[in-house]
Scaffold this active site. Structure first.
Site, PDB file in Angstrom:
ATOM      1  N   ARG A 301       1.075  -0.881   0.138  1.00 12.35           N
ATOM      2  CA  ARG A 301       0.069  -0.676  -0.226  1.00 12.35           C
ATOM      3  C   ARG A 301       1.081   1.552   0.144  1.00 12.35           C
ATOM      4  O   ARG A 301       2.051   1.165   0.394  1.00 12.35           O
ATOM      5  CB  ARG A 301      -0.681   0.286   1.155  1.00 12.35           C
ATOM      6  N   CYS A 302       0.463   2.387  -0.563  1.00  9.89           N
ATOM      7  CA  CYS A 302       1.180   3.740  -0.389  1.00  9.89           C
ATOM      8  C   CYS A 302       1.494   3.981   0.998  1.00  9.89           C
ATOM      9  O   CYS A 302       1.975   4.976   1.399  1.00  9.89           O
ATOM     10  CB  CYS A 302       0.398   4.921  -1.177  1.00  9.89           C
TER      11      CYS A 302
END
Length: 533
Positions: A301-302
């Protein structure tokens, strides 16, 4: 046994499938501009989910032209009616939620529980923006002149080009597509090639919801073709806004390209998200958050946790708890109850292996029975399913990372978390900001003064207290600063600033020319007046 053939996914331009590869011939597209690649299940690489027709730059220009042709008529549809289309899309997603979630799990390897949550995020986004169709987006403002009315309006930008990654193959695109369509824009969407089946499913649902032909267009292209196509579409004046979710390096390119046309893109880029563990932290809660933030979605995930910055007084106790949690986590088959499944795609697996090579002699890795890919030669205790056919990797926590380590400064995009210590809060804030990203951050403490000092010092666009760096609600602004983005925000009412332009209206009702500032009559004031003592 029923044999399920992989879906053939091609561009959808102007409401029609635009299969350049099938049309190629003596009078058609040159063979090198369109090719077919496979989107495979990363949990079982032999499972081909979709055959993806990758087009060249000309398809992006054609899609932008189709969007331009359809946009004005869509903008003339009353906003409450567009809101009903968005609402229908949300209801269709909800009615097809399990099928869509299972497709997400199959194509990108996200655990089914997380995939269901991702689909829920689309439904929430649609619920929010269905109502926005009936809200007055502009304002009335009093004039300084008599017999004059002042108004402001939100107007659609025109054509919005959306380029998204595949780690959230349906939720993140909805953050762009839903508000853009709601406000009267037409869109061109270029998803990740390895998530093409998810993209096609989302387009099918948009069409079923009543989005007219040409208003939403799907193009499939690799990086070079996308760059060239976007450049040509911008040069031709066919794109008014670019929304990009992806790496910082590509985000810089997109920003520079848009800057040449005096456009400001919406950039949602990478992260190296810190979690500070203060001396008074609830360590069990911090460990639970670190496990989810660092290793959920296999760290892809960012907003995934980058580095835990623990106070030196609690470092050892935190490490013991985290080691037990990571070592005991169940990994494997994403259709089962696991912390995470495979990496998204072979290219990300190769990149993650490069970062594993950055583990140095001064580091102390822990958390699993081995480093690297899980398989017969390096098994993982607690793994469920068969690791051999998929892209499964051991989780690892690397203690004693230093500020000049690549593992400390770079977004590693995989199941790896750094651990270091601090003595004073100012040092923790400095370490949190040092990598230059500014997306998400977290602190565990019961002291409101510590929270305030951390919030004011950290540069992240999102701050969490006593919870994970990952997790977004549809009505809260999402976005970062620095290497994480250009300050644009997605989600909630704030994203409206990304998909609309402000227009002001001055309506003169006096029948004569009144000049602002020059003709204003203000009663005189005696500014020297003082009350008697």
């Amino acid at each position: 046994m029923t044999l399920v053939h992989p879906r053939r996914v091609a561009a959808v331009i102007g409401g029609r499938q635009h299969d350049l590869y099938a049309a190629a011939g003596p009078a058609g597209i040159a063979p090198e501009t369109a090719r077919v690649v496979s989107s495979t299940n990363p949990a079982r690489l032999s499972d081909v989910v979709a055959e993806v027709v990758l087009d060249g730059a000309e398809a992006i220009v054609a899609a932008a032209a189709a969007a331009r042709a359809a946009q004005r008529e869509w903008a003339d549809v009353p906003a409450p009616v567009r809101g009903e289309v968005v609402g229908a899309f949300g209801r269709l997603v909800e009615d097809n939620a399990e099928t869509l979630a299972r497709l997400v799990t199959r194509e990108v390897g996200k655990p089914l529980a997380e995939a269901r949550g991702e689909v829920r995020e689309i439904i929430d986004t649609c619920a929010l923006f269905r109502g926005e169709g009936r809200r007055p987006h502009g304002q009335t403002v009093p004039s300084e002149m008599p017999d004059r009315e002042l108004f402001t309006y939100r107007e659609p930008l025109g054509v919005v080009m959306v380029i998204t990654a595949g780690n959230f193959p349906v939720a993140v695109p909805s953050w762009y597509l839903v508000p853009a369509l709601l406000t009267g824009n037409a869109v061109v969407w270029k998803p990740a090639e390895y998530a093409a089946a998810c993209a096609a499913a989302l387009m099918d649902l948009l069409t079923a919801a009543g989005v007219p032909p040409g208003v939403a267009n799907l193009v499939l292209a690799d990086g070079p073709a996308t760059s060239l196509g976007l450049e040509r579409a911008l040069d031709a004046g066919l794109v008014d806004k670019v929304g990009f979710t992806g790496s910082t390096a590509v985000g810089r390119f997109v920003g520079a390209l848009c800057g040449r046309h005096l456009q400001s893109p919406c950039l949602e880029l990478g992260g190296k998200n810190p979690m500070v563990v203060a001396p008074d932290a609830d360590l069990d809660a911090a460990v639970a958050a670190a496990l989810f933030a660092g290793f959920g979605t296999a760290g892809q995930r960012c907003t995934s946790l980058g580095t835990v910055i623990a106070h030196e007084s609690v470092h050892d106790a935190f490490r013991r708890r985290l080691a037990a949690a990571v070592s005991g986590a169940v990994l494997g088959d994403p259709t089962r109850d696991v912390l995470y499944g495979p990496l998204l795609d072979a290219r990300f697996a190769a990149g993650f292996e490069d970062y594993l090579a950055c583990v140095r002699d001064h580091h102390e890795p822990f958390g699993s029975t081995a480093l690297g890919r899980i398989g017969p030669a390096s098994p993982r205790r607690g793994f469920v399913g068969d690791p051999e056919p998929g892209l499964y990797y051991h989780p690892v926590v690397v203690d004693r990372v230093r500020p000049d380590d690549e593992l400390f400064t770079a977004e590693t995009f995989g199941p790896i978390v750094g651990l270091t210590t601090y003595r004073h809060l100012e040092e923790a804030v400095e370490l949190a900001n040092l990598p230059g990203y500014g997306l998400s951050s977290s602190i565990f403490t019961g002291d409101p003064v510590t929270v305030r000092r951390f919030r004011r010092g950290v540069r992240a666009g999102m701050v969490s207290v006593n919870t994970s760096t990952s997790g977004a609600e549809a009505h809260l602004p999402f976005g970062g600063n620095g290497r994480s983005g250009n300050g644009a925000r997605q989600s909630g009412q704030w994203v409206l600033d990304q998909v609309t332009r402000w227009q002001s209206l001055t309506w003169e009702l006096s029948g004569r020319l009144q000049k602002a500032q020059l003709d204003v009559s203000v009663p005189p004031a005696d500014l020297g007046f003082r009350l008697p003592r």
